[in-house]
Motif scaffolding. Structure first.
Motif, PDB file in Angstrom:
ATOM      1  N   PRO A   1      20.712   3.509   6.996  1.00 41.76           N
ATOM      2  CA  PRO A   1      20.707   2.354   7.911  1.00 41.76           C
ATOM      3  C   PRO A   1      19.481   1.455   7.767  1.00 41.76           C
ATOM      4  N   ALA A   2      18.355   2.019   7.341  1.00 42.85           N
ATOM      5  CA  ALA A   2      17.118   1.219   7.250  1.00 42.85           C
ATOM      6  C   ALA A   2      17.273   0.003   6.343  1.00 42.85           C
ATOM      7  N   ILE A   3      18.161   0.102   5.366  1.00 41.88           N
ATOM      8  CA  ILE A   3      18.315  -1.009   4.416  1.00 41.88           C
ATOM      9  C   ILE A   3      18.876  -2.263   5.105  1.00 41.88           C
ATOM     10  N   ASP A   4      19.617  -2.065   6.196  1.00 45.97           N
ATOM     11  CA  ASP A   4      20.224  -3.204   6.902  1.00 45.97           C
ATOM     12  C   ASP A   4      19.387  -3.720   8.069  1.00 45.97           C
ATOM     13  N   GLU A   5      18.235  -3.102   8.295  1.00 51.01           N
ATOM     14  CA  GLU A   5      17.423  -3.483   9.457  1.00 51.01           C
ATOM     15  C   GLU A   5      16.936  -4.936   9.331  1.00 51.01           C
ATOM     16  N   GLN A   6      17.196  -5.708  10.373  1.00 52.72           N
ATOM     17  CA  GLN A   6      16.814  -7.119  10.338  1.00 52.72           C
ATOM     18  C   GLN A   6      15.724  -7.472  11.338  1.00 52.72           C
ATOM     19  N   VAL A   7      15.516  -6.593  12.330  1.00 54.39           N
ATOM     20  CA  VAL A   7      14.585  -6.942  13.414  1.00 54.39           C
ATOM     21  C   VAL A   7      13.233  -6.248  13.234  1.00 54.39           C
ATOM     22  N   ARG A   8      13.296  -4.930  13.059  1.00 53.86           N
ATOM     23  CA  ARG A   8      12.053  -4.154  12.924  1.00 53.86           C
ATOM     24  C   ARG A   8      11.369  -4.490  11.602  1.00 53.86           C
ATOM     25  N   TRP A   9      10.026  -4.419  11.619  1.00 55.66           N
ATOM     26  CA  TRP A   9       9.253  -4.630  10.391  1.00 55.66           C
ATOM     27  C   TRP A   9       9.028  -3.317   9.652  1.00 55.66           C
ATOM     28  N   VAL A  10       9.005  -2.218  10.417  1.00 55.81           N
ATOM     29  CA  VAL A  10       8.736  -0.898   9.837  1.00 55.81           C
ATOM     30  C   VAL A  10       9.653   0.107  10.545  1.00 55.81           C
ATOM     31  N   VAL A  11      10.229   1.021   9.785  1.00 55.55           N
ATOM     32  CA  VAL A  11      11.123   2.012  10.401  1.00 55.55           C
ATOM     33  C   VAL A  11      10.826   3.418   9.869  1.00 55.55           C
ATOM     34  N   GLY A  12      11.167   4.406  10.684  1.00 57.06           N
ATOM     35  CA  GLY A  12      11.144   5.785  10.220  1.00 57.06           C
ATOM     36  C   GLY A  12      12.417   6.025   9.424  1.00 57.06           C
ATOM     37  N   VAL A  13      12.319   6.845   8.385  1.00 56.20           N
ATOM     38  CA  VAL A  13      13.473   7.082   7.504  1.00 56.20           C
ATOM     39  C   VAL A  13      13.726   8.584   7.427  1.00 56.20           C
ATOM     40  N   ALA A  14      15.003   8.956   7.563  1.00 52.51           N
ATOM     41  CA  ALA A  14      15.376  10.378   7.457  1.00 52.51           C
ATOM     42  C   ALA A  14      15.014  10.878   6.062  1.00 52.51           C
ATOM     43  N   THR A  15      15.032  12.175   5.894  1.00 50.05           N
ATOM     44  CA  THR A  15      14.629  12.790   4.623  1.00 50.05           C
ATOM     45  C   THR A  15      15.248  12.071   3.428  1.00 50.05           C
ATOM     46  N   ALA A  16      14.432  11.772   2.447  1.00 40.88           N
ATOM     47  CA  ALA A  16      14.880  11.015   1.274  1.00 40.88           C
ATOM     48  C   ALA A  16      15.960  11.788   0.512  1.00 40.88           C
ATOM     49  N   PRO A  17      16.933  11.068  -0.093  1.00 37.60           N
ATOM     50  CA  PRO A  17      17.978  11.739  -0.876  1.00 37.60           C
ATOM     51  C   PRO A  17      17.509  12.104  -2.289  1.00 37.60           C
ATOM     52  N   VAL A  18      16.339  11.587  -2.681  1.00 38.57           N
ATOM     53  CA  VAL A  18      15.793  11.895  -4.014  1.00 38.57           C
ATOM     54  C   VAL A  18      14.371  12.434  -3.824  1.00 38.57           C
ATOM     55  N   ALA A  19      13.860  13.054  -4.866  1.00 35.23           N
ATOM     56  CA  ALA A  19      12.513  13.651  -4.771  1.00 35.23           C
ATOM     57  C   ALA A  19      11.458  12.573  -4.565  1.00 35.23           C
ATOM     58  N   PRO A  20      10.419  12.855  -3.832  1.00 38.95           N
ATOM     59  CA  PRO A  20      10.250  14.026  -2.996  1.00 38.95           C
ATOM     60  C   PRO A  20      11.043  13.903  -1.694  1.00 38.95           C
ATOM     61  N   LYS A  21      11.803  14.960  -1.400  1.00 36.82           N
ATOM     62  CA  LYS A  21      12.734  14.924  -0.258  1.00 36.82           C
ATOM     63  C   LYS A  21      11.981  15.216   1.040  1.00 36.82           C
ATOM     64  N   VAL A  22      11.243  14.243   1.468  1.00 35.07           N
ATOM     65  CA  VAL A  22      10.473  14.361   2.709  1.00 35.07           C
ATOM     66  C   VAL A  22      10.820  13.172   3.594  1.00 35.07           C
ATOM     67  N   LEU A  23      10.451  13.277   4.880  1.00 37.17           N
ATOM     68  CA  LEU A  23      10.609  12.152   5.788  1.00 37.17           C
ATOM     69  C   LEU A  23       9.733  11.002   5.298  1.00 37.17           C
ATOM     70  N   ARG A  24      10.141   9.785   5.588  1.00 38.70           N
ATOM     71  CA  ARG A  24       9.386   8.615   5.112  1.00 38.70           C
ATOM     72  C   ARG A  24       9.211   7.611   6.239  1.00 38.70           C
ATOM     73  N   ILE A  25       8.365   6.645   5.980  1.00 35.86           N
ATOM     74  CA  ILE A  25       8.228   5.455   6.815  1.00 35.86           C
ATOM     75  C   ILE A  25       8.302   4.297   5.836  1.00 35.86           C
ATOM     76  N   SER A  26       9.035   3.250   6.196  1.00 33.41           N
ATOM     77  CA  SER A  26       9.175   2.149   5.242  1.00 33.41           C
ATOM     78  C   SER A  26       9.119   0.794   5.925  1.00 33.41           C
ATOM     79  N   LEU A  27       8.494  -0.152   5.262  1.00 30.52           N
ATOM     80  CA  LEU A  27       8.676  -1.529   5.678  1.00 30.52           C
ATOM     81  C   LEU A  27      10.129  -1.885   5.394  1.00 30.52           C
TER      82      LEU A  27
END
Ligand code: 6PG
Length: 237
Positions: A151-177
């Motif tokens: 869902p983060a790819i479609d975010e239009q309002v927030r500047w930064v979002v928390g991201v669920a565990t990545a589907p590719v390595a390294p498979k950790v939680l992320r934060i992304s602009l």
């Protein structure tokens, strides 16, 4: 570009050109992953280092892995160790905090930092947030930590979002602009090097609906690609 070294040199020249074009406060958004390491090392060495007006350049990061700064996976720590800690005033280095309870809290905190740096909470196309945003491309076409079908790819309002565990390595939680924040820049510069990138670059060049094809600057979007990453028909070896 002949190879990864030529690519890093070309990227360093673009960084310096962007810096030279702004006599005021400069904001650069760095990227994680392995692709930019050569560029970061160059920026910390002559002849580049002394051409950078360090006191007026601010360094942000486009995405972070939700791990402590001491973890080798931490993106900003890699940039700090490679060049920032030797060159930039500490107050000009703006990491995403990863010591809080969860990535959403970290995202909120970083969004507030960005808004206070920018001076207002609405992005204005005429006044880009960043002078330069550096990006790499992941094996699935992700940019920053914006993964296909998340869902983060479609975010239009927030500047930064928390991201669920990545589907590719390294498979950790992320934060992304998000795309609106990354896109608010005079220049977005992609660095893509190495034969491992050939498969995903073929898909990007075919125009597939991938995050890498959805990230655009309000200013100029530039792709620097070395020959070994190019699909064969496009001139690779
Ligand atoms: C991250 C990145 C990510 C990266 C690409 C390319 O935190 O993982 O910011 O978007 O830029 O995955 O990574 P490489 O340069 O390691 O191939």
């Amino acid at each position: 570009m002949a190879d990864a070294t030529a690519l890093a040199e070309a990227a360093a020249e673009r960084v310096l050109a962007l810096i030279a074009a702004n006599q005021g406060r400069i904001a650069i958004c760095l990227t994680g992953g392995s692709s930019p390491k050569r560029l970061y090392a160059l920026l910390g060495q002559e002849p580049y280092r002394s051409r950078i007006p360090w006191p007026r350049v601010h360094w942000f990061i486009g995405d972070e892995r939700f791990v402590p700064p001491s973890d080798p996976l931490h993106n900003m720590s890699m940039a700090r160790q490679t060049f920032l800690d030797q060159c930039a005033p500490a107050a000009n280095i703006h990491p995403i905090p990863t010591d809080g309870a969860n990535p959403d809290d970290a995202a909120h905190a970083y969004e507030q930092q960005l808004k206070s740096f920018y001076g207002t909470d609405r992005l204005d196309r005429a006044k880009p947030l960043f002078d330069l945003v550096l990006l790499g491309v992941g094996p699935d076409g992700h940019v920053a930590s914006l993964f296909p079908n998340y869902p983060a790819i479609d975010e239009q309002v927030r500047w930064v979002v928390g991201v669920a565990t990545a589907p590719v390595a390294p498979k950790v939680l992320r934060i992304s602009l998000t795309l609106p924040a990354l896109g608010s820049c005079r220049e977005m510069l992609f660095e893509v090097a190495g034969p491992d990138k050939r498969a995903i670059l073929t898909r990007v060049l075919a125009g597939e609906n991938l995050p890498a094809n959805r990230a655009h600057a309000t200013g100029e979007t530039v792709w620097l690609v070395d020959n070994s990453a190019l699909p064969e028909q496009a001139g690779g070896d």
